[in-house]
Design an enzyme around this catalytic site. Structure first.
Site, PDB file in Angstrom:
ATOM      1  N   THR A   1     -20.811 -51.579 -14.779  1.00 11.00           N
ATOM      2  CA  THR A   1     -21.671 -51.178 -15.888  1.00 11.00           C
ATOM      3  C   THR A   1     -21.768 -52.246 -16.965  1.00 11.00           C
ATOM      4  O   THR A   1     -22.573 -52.127 -17.881  1.00 11.00           O
ATOM      5  CB  THR A   1     -21.189 -49.840 -16.490  1.00 11.00           C
ATOM      6  OG1 THR A   1     -22.221 -49.275 -17.289  1.00 11.00           O
ATOM      7  CG2 THR A   1     -19.923 -50.035 -17.320  1.00 11.00           C
TER       8      THR A   1
ATOM      9  N   GLU B   1     -33.245 -48.405 -30.586  1.00 15.54           N
ATOM     10  CA  GLU B   1     -32.018 -47.777 -30.126  1.00 15.54           C
ATOM     11  C   GLU B   1     -32.268 -46.373 -29.591  1.00 15.54           C
ATOM     12  O   GLU B   1     -31.655 -45.963 -28.607  1.00 15.54           O
ATOM     13  CB  GLU B   1     -31.006 -47.731 -31.283  1.00 15.54           C
ATOM     14  CG  GLU B   1     -29.681 -47.088 -30.953  1.00 15.54           C
ATOM     15  CD  GLU B   1     -28.780 -47.948 -30.082  1.00 15.54           C
ATOM     16  OE1 GLU B   1     -27.708 -47.460 -29.699  1.00 15.54           O
ATOM     17  OE2 GLU B   1     -29.151 -49.101 -29.768  1.00 15.54           O
TER      18      GLU B   1
END
Length: 563
Positions: free
Chosen positions: A503, A358
């Site tokens: 997106t 992440e």
């Protein structure tokens, strides 16, 4: 004070440029990609079947417990997000079934007690419905009607004729929720709402979305072209001065480029601001690692300190720069973008699962500190441990403390896709094939009926159910599966010269491009005077399970308000 003049690095200032094809002419996929494409289809079909069995009609599948969650108001986010991928894959029967479901959703009410996110509902639901409509030959009209029904309610975020919308709306009271927002939430509506305006012949949606994005672009930012991450919709001012290409800012910057490609007659301020943001990033945020000569984009804190941290969310930047460089006929930007892609890919290839974390830190050469700012080459806000240094010595980065998880994010695969379509370098095919294998080995849940999960530690290959993230976010179907599939597919199918991806990876049809307006180039920046909020809530940027609310505040987001 930020200087009021800016000199563009390697970007021409002419008003327009003859359009160059984004994709490499004559590009063909190697024969090995055919089997890989079929593997992706199988993973998608199996995962969606698991969703059908345990969660159909709900937002997300819980692949481990075989349940469901409704974090997107219970309207069936996975169905709407999957529509465009289904159509692209040729899964027409499943597509038709899901279209039938989609046209019967009542978007006038949330099916949960939650308020409704203007941003998330736009990119997933409005974008997903409109993309499915266009991909399906501009039918059925019910998909557009549904998108309009939802957008009419989301527009309540602009109540009071404000420029910046409130980020959430209570559909039960038809009133916005008054709290702070971020520029990604406020500035990522243009593509979807302008497309809706075109399809409904109602300019209201486009005007509202453009007003918000333009307002952000016109504010003096901490660096020229680069906004502060947080914004107060109440008075339209920035909160703090945190700068990043990652969560909270990412898709605003993404749309500054993509929107003028989708809507060629849009205001030049959008492409001008994107050019300015890239120029500032090259000057102040672009950093070369001391190990491996890897190219990263750093963040800048509220007190103008370079923060040597990268995130999976930010790794869209490589693909964005590649696309922008091609549209502007600027190979310098393309080359930087390709290097950013390689650095983000290195975070995948360096872990035991061959999947990236992440968030990650890096150590870089010290150069190019921002005006009135500092750069020590390694600051992240967290201490660097001996294990971090050891990992960095071998790989040129280290996994950020508390952020070793992977929650099915797409950005690295997205940028890898752009790199392939533009260069034709077979290494990007090999990258995607590696990810498909890793998904099969580590993310498909054993006994889960095909369900796919995230994992808590990308360095752990001995994964049990307790090591999994029990959630398949809808963006897995919309983005991860689509970008992998299209990497292996015929490049003429969903060409980057004919479609622009929102997106959430929903393709929207773009007009034929004869030339690409470049406006007047970079914009001068006025003095930046940061404002701080002591009462507004910090917007959530990452829902990473590896980051508790406390660690998020002190880690990824803590420096936003100078805590």
């Amino acid at each position: 004070m930020v200087p009021t003049c800016l000199f563009l690095l390697a970007i021409s200032l002419v008003s327009s440029t003859t359009a160059e094809k984004v994709q490499k002419p004559g590009l063909q996929v190697p024969e090995s990609a055919i089997a890989s494409k079929e593997q992706v289809v199988t993973i998608f079909k199996d995962a969606f079947q698991a969703y059908n069995v345990s969660a159909f009609g709900h937002d997300d599948l819980k692949p481990v417990s075989k349940g469901f969650s409704d974090g997107r108001n219970g309207w069936g986010a996975s169905i709407i997000d999957a529509l465009s991928t289904m159509k692209i894959m040729g899964l027409n029967d499943t597509f038709d079934t899901c279209v039938d479901f989609a046209t019967k959703i009542d978007f006038r009410q949330s099916k949960t007690p939650d308020t409704v996110s203007v941003f998330e509902s736009t990119i997933r639901y409005v974008g997903g419905l409109l993309s499915a409509y266009q991909l399906n030959g501009n039918q059925p009209q019910g998909l557009v009607d549904q998108a309009q029904q939802l957008a009419d309610k989301l527009a309540l975020g602009f109540s009071g004729n404000r420029s910046i919308p409130w980020g959430f709306v209570d559909f039960s009271t038809n009133s916005p929720v008054h709290q702070s927002s971020n520029v990604a939430e406020a500035g990522t509506l243009t593509m979807e709402w302008a497309t809706l305006s075109e399809l409904t012949h109602n300019a209201t949606y486009r005007n509202l979305a453009e007003k918000s994005a333009k307002h952000i672009a016109q504010l003096a930012g901490p660096l020229p072209g680069l906004p502060a991450q947080s914004i107060n919709p109440g008075d339209g001012t920035f909160i703090g001065g945190y700068v990043t290409w990652g969560g909270g800012t990412d898709s605003y910057l993404e749309y500054l480029l993509k929107y003028p490609r989708l809507i060629p007659d849009s205001d030049p301020i959008f492409i001008n601001t994107w050019q300015t943001a890239v120029d500032s990033s090259i000057k102040y945020l672009l950093k070369t690692s001391t190990v491996g000569n890897l190219l990263y984009l750093a963040d800048m804190t509220d007190d103008r300190r370079i923060r040597h941290i990268g995130t999976h969310l930010a790794c869209f930047h490589g693909g964005n720069w590649i696309l922008g460089g091609k549209l502007l006929n600027n190979q310098t930007i393309v080359d930087y973008g390709l290097q950013l892609v390689d650095a983000c890919w290195n975070t995948y290839s360096s872990t035991a699962t061959k999947i990236g974390p992440e968030a990650f830190g890096f150590i870089s050469e010290v150069k190019g500190a921002p005006p009135n700012g500092t750069d020590d080459g390694s600051f992240t806000g967290n201490p660097i441990t001996a294990d971090d240094l050891s990992f960095n010595k071998e790989h040129g980065f280290y996994i950020f403390n508390g952020a070793a998880d992977y929650i099915l994010r797409p950005e690295v695969l997205e940028s890898n896709f752009y790199a392939w379509r533009v260069t034709g370098d077979p290494k990007y095919i090999a990258n995607a094939q590696s990810v498909v294998q890793s998904y099969s080995d580590f993310l498909v849940v054993p006994g889960g009926g095909g369900g796919v999960s995230g994992i808590l530690d990308v360095s752990n290959t001995s994964i049990t159910n307790s090591d999994r993230v029990d959630d398949t976010e809808s963006f897995f179907f919309a983005e991860v599966m689509k970008y992998l599939y299209l990497t292996f597919d015929d490049p003429n199918h969903i060409s980057l010269d004919e479609w622009v991806f929102n997106t959430e990876s929903h393709p929207l049809r773009a007009p034929q491009l004869e030339s690409f307006a470049k406006g007047s180039g970079p914009i001068q920046n006025a003095a930046f005077n940061p404002q701080k909020s002591t009462t507004a809530a910090t917007p959530e940027i990452s829902n990473s399970p590896g980051l508790s609310p406390g660690s998020q505040l002190q880690g990824i987001l803590g420096l936003l308000f100078g805590f």
